[in-house]
Motif scaffolding. Structure first.
Motif, PDB file in Angstrom:
ATOM      1  N   LYS A 135       0.840  -1.206   0.000  1.00 55.06           N
ATOM      2  CA  LYS A 135       0.000   0.000   0.000  1.00 55.06           C
ATOM      3  C   LYS A 135       0.868   1.246   0.000  1.00 55.06           C
ATOM      4  N   LEU A 136       1.968   1.182   0.763  1.00 53.62           N
ATOM      5  CA  LEU A 136       2.967   2.241   0.737  1.00 53.62           C
ATOM      6  C   LEU A 136       4.292   1.651   1.182  1.00 53.62           C
ATOM      7  N   CYS A 137       5.387   2.224   0.689  1.00 58.94           N
ATOM      8  CA  CYS A 137       6.701   1.711   1.039  1.00 58.94           C
ATOM      9  C   CYS A 137       7.718   2.842   1.000  1.00 58.94           C
ATOM     10  N   ALA A 138       8.801   2.651   1.722  1.00 61.50           N
ATOM     11  CA  ALA A 138       9.844   3.668   1.800  1.00 61.50           C
ATOM     12  C   ALA A 138      11.150   3.001   2.198  1.00 61.50           C
ATOM     13  N   PRO A 139      12.281   3.607   1.822  1.00 63.41           N
ATOM     14  CA  PRO A 139      13.569   3.066   2.239  1.00 63.41           C
ATOM     15  C   PRO A 139      13.886   3.463   3.680  1.00 63.41           C
ATOM     16  N   GLY A 198      17.686   2.717  10.560  1.00 63.43           N
ATOM     17  CA  GLY A 198      16.526   2.984  11.398  1.00 63.43           C
ATOM     18  C   GLY A 198      15.765   4.256  11.080  1.00 63.43           C
ATOM     19  N   VAL A 199      16.220   5.010  10.090  1.00 64.78           N
ATOM     20  CA  VAL A 199      15.574   6.276   9.738  1.00 64.78           C
ATOM     21  C   VAL A 199      14.917   6.157   8.360  1.00 64.78           C
ATOM     22  N   VAL A 221      11.879  -0.787   3.271  1.00 65.36           N
ATOM     23  CA  VAL A 221      12.931  -1.397   2.462  1.00 65.36           C
ATOM     24  C   VAL A 221      14.267  -1.009   3.092  1.00 65.36           C
ATOM     25  N   GLN A 222      14.882  -1.966   3.781  1.00 62.70           N
ATOM     26  CA  GLN A 222      16.150  -1.695   4.452  1.00 62.70           C
ATOM     27  C   GLN A 222      17.257  -1.501   3.419  1.00 62.70           C
ATOM     28  N   THR A 223      18.076  -0.480   3.625  1.00 58.95           N
ATOM     29  CA  THR A 223      19.110  -0.169   2.646  1.00 58.95           C
ATOM     30  C   THR A 223      20.362   0.374   3.325  1.00 58.95           C
ATOM     31  N   ASN A 224      21.494   0.200   2.675  1.00 58.75           N
ATOM     32  CA  ASN A 224      22.747   0.821   3.101  1.00 58.75           C
ATOM     33  C   ASN A 224      23.012   2.107   2.325  1.00 58.75           C
ATOM     34  N   LEU A 282      18.636   9.779   2.691  1.00 64.95           N
ATOM     35  CA  LEU A 282      18.459  10.794   3.733  1.00 64.95           C
ATOM     36  C   LEU A 282      19.122  12.122   3.377  1.00 64.95           C
ATOM     37  N   HIS A 283      19.857  12.149   2.284  1.00 64.49           N
ATOM     38  CA  HIS A 283      20.716  13.303   1.995  1.00 64.49           C
ATOM     39  C   HIS A 283      20.054  14.258   1.006  1.00 64.49           C
TER      40      HIS A 283
END
Length: 197
Positions: free
Chosen positions: A126-130, A134-135, A173-176, A181-182
């Motif tokens: 329904k919605l997703c984000a990276p 933890g942020v 969606v966990q990411t490195n 964030l920048h």
């Protein structure tokens, strides 16, 4: 659900760059490409269509995107805030399967991250984000199931309240990729940008 309609990228580029001191989207990164065009190019491989939301079709920002062949949409009342720009983009692509809402001052998000988000939309998120360390970052994607809510977001707050309301259904969606964030608010935010490109 079966995919019907495109996944549309909505690149929000109607800001005033007041903190930067000049039009930050026209500022060139170390490789020579502008901030705005880098943000747009990062999206293109993972969405079916891309709309760039601007405040004025005749200004230098619009011309930059138009010269590159991008479709430009003018926000109905951009000065009211990011939410107004978001609604303008969604309204102009109301037949979409889903939307990837991205900020034009965030040029360092990897194409791999963006592709991963697109895949989650196709899996009926329904919605997703990276999420980086933890942020939650950007871009944020919304399925067609939320079109009414997207068109009713607050002009100044954007979709922040909507994401909070549906946080239990948010696919993280966990990411490195720290590029999620920048954003570029002031010239000093460009320091070290070579490492992120």
């Amino acid at each position: 659900m079966e995919k019907s309609g495109p996944i549309t990228g909505v690149l929000l580029a109607a800001g005033r760059s007041s903190r930067f001191g000049s039009n930050k989207l026209l500022e060139r990164l170390p490789g020579g490409i502008t901030i705005g065009l880098m943000a747009a190019r990062n999206l293109t491989g993972s969405v079916d269509e891309l709309l760039v939301v601007v405040k004025d079709r005749k200004d230098t920002t619009s011309r930059m995107f138009l010269d590159e062949g991008y479709k430009v949409v003018v926000a109905e009342n951009a000065k009211l805030g990011m939410g107004n720009s978001l609604k303008s983009g969604v309204r102009h692509s109301s037949d979409s399967y889903g939307w990837m809402i991205a900020l034009a001052d965030m040029p360092f998000i990897s194409t791999e991250t963006i592709h991963s988000l697109s895949l989650e939309l196709l899996k009926d998120a329904k919605l997703c984000a990276p999420v980086f360390q933890g942020v939650r970052g950007h871009p944020v994607c919304f399925s067609r199931a939320l079109i009414k809510q997207l068109l009713a977001v607050d002009d100044s707050d954007g979709a922040a309240n909507l994401v909070s309301k549906y946080r239990d259904e948010l696919v993280e969606v966990q990411t490195n990729d720290r590029g999620v964030l920048h954003d570029i608010d002031v010239p000093d935010d460009l320091i070290g940008s070579v490492e992120l490109l």
